[in-house]
Design an enzyme around this catalytic site. Sequence first.
Site, PDB file in Angstrom:
ATOM      1  CE  LYS A 183       1.391  -3.677  -2.801  1.00 40.16           C
ATOM      2  NZ  LYS A 183       2.114  -3.104  -3.940  1.00 40.16           N
ATOM      3  CB  VAL A 184      -3.251  -2.768   2.608  1.00 40.33           C
ATOM      4  CG1 VAL A 184      -4.601  -2.206   2.186  1.00 40.33           C
ATOM      5  CG2 VAL A 184      -3.316  -4.289   2.758  1.00 40.33           C
ATOM      6  CB  SER A 185       1.356  -1.763   4.896  1.00 44.62           C
ATOM      7  OG  SER A 185       1.711  -0.572   4.260  1.00 44.62           O
ATOM      8  CB  THR A 218       5.256  -3.717   5.673  1.00 44.88           C
ATOM      9  OG1 THR A 218       3.902  -3.934   5.298  1.00 44.88           O
ATOM     10  CG2 THR A 218       5.873  -5.034   6.099  1.00 44.88           C
ATOM     11  CB  ALA A 219       8.750   0.512   5.578  1.00 41.37           C
ATOM     12  CG  HIS A 226       8.509   2.170  -2.791  1.00 43.38           C
ATOM     13  ND1 HIS A 226       8.254   0.823  -2.660  1.00 43.38           N
ATOM     14  CD2 HIS A 226       7.394   2.797  -2.357  1.00 43.38           C
ATOM     15  CE1 HIS A 226       7.030   0.649  -2.185  1.00 43.38           C
ATOM     16  NE2 HIS A 226       6.500   1.826  -1.989  1.00 43.38           N
TER      17      HIS A 226
END
Length: 286
Positions: free
Chosen positions: A56-58, A110-111, A154
């Site tokens: 799981k990655v950005s 990504t944020a 989150h």
Amino acid sequence: MPAPLTLAHSPCPNDTFVFHAWTQGLLPDAPEVDLTLADIDITNGQARRGELDILKVSYGVLPHILDDYALLPCGGALGHGCGPLVLVAEPGEPAALAGARVAVPSTTSTAYLLFRLWAADAVPGGVGEIVVLPFHEIMPAVRDGLVDAGLVIHEARFTYGRYGLHCTADMGEEWEKRTGLPIPLGAIVARRSLGTPLLRGLADATRASVRAARRDPGASRAYVLHHAQEMEPDVADQHIDLYVNEFTADLGENGLHAVRALLDRSADLGLLPRVPDSVLATTLAL
């Protein structure tokens, strides 16, 4: 017997909820995996170094790893109303952040990418110093005046009021206002060298794990809360409700369009290398 495939995802409730059935051996037809739980900044680095089979990655790291990894069309985090927030101690206009000291959880996430895209338009002259802090330290740092603003992700969208903080901008709202598209946050990728048949099997296993989680949410509850550490159960539930949605089960044309828009807009500003459409073209066929 072949060795288990290596898989890494975060301990966040949406990831443990989605992958519970698969990683806990409840899907007899799914490939066996050896799971590592790690924060997204760590898995981003693991992907860039090509260390594991499935991660799981950005989405922000995707252009740097697509030579070695394929994007799977399921299991990730996209959605509406689920973007990162920019928090401040006192209410004010975004323009007040010009030259500000801003805490972020990562500069590969990504944020952070969404923040940079927003700030390019909303903060004349740009923000000042970027300070990378562990996620749990950002809101206290803003509250205590150690930084001028903080970028949070989150469950912080449900808890920032407890710190007396104010949201000066919602990156998700800004993204949706500009594009009308869902917000791409986290992606599931798998090593291309595994070959197309196995990549399809991994996508099938991910979908099956999502279906199992939705069919019986209680089955994973103890597991999710154990890995959520100090998160309150109601916050964990809100987290899952927000980040596990129709795009988790199937990215679809609309989801893939959102991913392309994020990558193209970031490339236009020189924030990321440009990704040819052909590189993502096979995603929905998996």
